[in-house]
Design a protein around this motif. Sequence first.
Motif, PDB file in Angstrom:
ATOM      1  N   LEU A  11       3.481 -18.400   6.378  1.00 51.93           N
ATOM      2  CA  LEU A  11       2.724 -17.567   7.315  1.00 51.93           C
ATOM      3  C   LEU A  11       2.320 -16.236   6.687  1.00 51.93           C
ATOM      4  CD1 LEU A  11       4.672 -18.229  10.621  1.00 51.93           C
ATOM      5  CD2 LEU A  11       2.396 -19.043  10.017  1.00 51.93           C
ATOM      6  N   VAL A  12       3.222 -15.619   5.932  1.00 53.19           N
ATOM      7  CA  VAL A  12       2.908 -14.352   5.273  1.00 53.19           C
ATOM      8  C   VAL A  12       1.839 -14.552   4.206  1.00 53.19           C
ATOM      9  CG1 VAL A  12       3.870 -12.563   3.763  1.00 53.19           C
ATOM     10  CG2 VAL A  12       5.129 -13.298   5.788  1.00 53.19           C
ATOM     11  N   LEU A  13       1.958 -15.607   3.414  1.00 54.82           N
ATOM     12  CA  LEU A  13       0.941 -15.880   2.397  1.00 54.82           C
ATOM     13  C   LEU A  13      -0.411 -16.181   3.033  1.00 54.82           C
ATOM     14  CD1 LEU A  13       2.930 -18.000  -0.216  1.00 54.82           C
ATOM     15  CD2 LEU A  13       2.093 -15.658  -0.445  1.00 54.82           C
ATOM     16  N   PHE A  14      -0.427 -16.936   4.110  1.00 53.88           N
ATOM     17  CA  PHE A  14      -1.685 -17.241   4.811  1.00 53.88           C
ATOM     18  C   PHE A  14      -2.337 -15.963   5.325  1.00 53.88           C
ATOM     19  CE2 PHE A  14      -3.981 -18.167   8.741  1.00 53.88           C
ATOM     20  CZ  PHE A  14      -4.927 -19.066   8.258  1.00 53.88           C
ATOM     21  N   ALA A  15      -1.544 -15.093   5.951  1.00 49.38           N
ATOM     22  CA  ALA A  15      -2.089 -13.831   6.459  1.00 49.38           C
ATOM     23  C   ALA A  15      -2.629 -12.979   5.317  1.00 49.38           C
ATOM     24  CB  ALA A  15      -1.019 -13.074   7.238  1.00 49.38           C
ATOM     25  N   GLY A  16      -1.927 -12.928   4.200  1.00 51.45           N
ATOM     26  CA  GLY A  16      -2.393 -12.162   3.042  1.00 51.45           C
ATOM     27  C   GLY A  16      -3.693 -12.703   2.465  1.00 51.45           C
ATOM     28  N   ILE A  17      -3.789 -14.007   2.359  1.00 55.23           N
ATOM     29  CA  ILE A  17      -5.014 -14.623   1.841  1.00 55.23           C
ATOM     30  C   ILE A  17      -6.180 -14.372   2.787  1.00 55.23           C
ATOM     31  CG2 ILE A  17      -6.108 -16.848   1.332  1.00 55.23           C
ATOM     32  CD1 ILE A  17      -3.345 -17.736   0.239  1.00 55.23           C
ATOM     33  N   MET A  18      -5.942 -14.490   4.091  1.00 57.23           N
ATOM     34  CA  MET A  18      -7.021 -14.234   5.055  1.00 57.23           C
ATOM     35  C   MET A  18      -7.468 -12.772   5.017  1.00 57.23           C
ATOM     36  SD  MET A  18      -7.998 -16.986   6.470  1.00 57.23           S
ATOM     37  CE  MET A  18      -7.709 -17.873   4.955  1.00 57.23           C
ATOM     38  N   LEU A  19      -6.533 -11.840   4.843  1.00 54.22           N
ATOM     39  CA  LEU A  19      -6.910 -10.439   4.702  1.00 54.22           C
ATOM     40  C   LEU A  19      -7.730 -10.203   3.435  1.00 54.22           C
ATOM     41  CD1 LEU A  19      -3.680  -8.599   5.892  1.00 54.22           C
ATOM     42  CD2 LEU A  19      -5.921  -8.580   6.988  1.00 54.22           C
TER      43      LEU A  19
END
Length: 80
Positions: A11-19
């Motif tokens: 979830l943290v990696l997904f949020a970082g990639i989307m940002l």
Amino acid sequence: MRRWPIIVLCLVLFAGIMLAVRAVLGAGLHATIPGFDAWRDEAIGHSGHIAILIAVLLACALFGFWPRDARGRMKPLSRR
């Protein structure tokens, strides 16, 4: 690694990639879509929509929390 740390990491990696994608593409990425049940809210009103949603959730809770026997089958409401 255990399951929950893997889920949090994903979830943290997904949020970082989307940002990062948002930062690269800029303001063109701000798209909005209606909710999956917006048509029902428009058809019967917000109060009716909430009443139907609560009724469905209660039916699901009743089915999910119904007592079960050792084999996993639902127990009858009353003994015969």
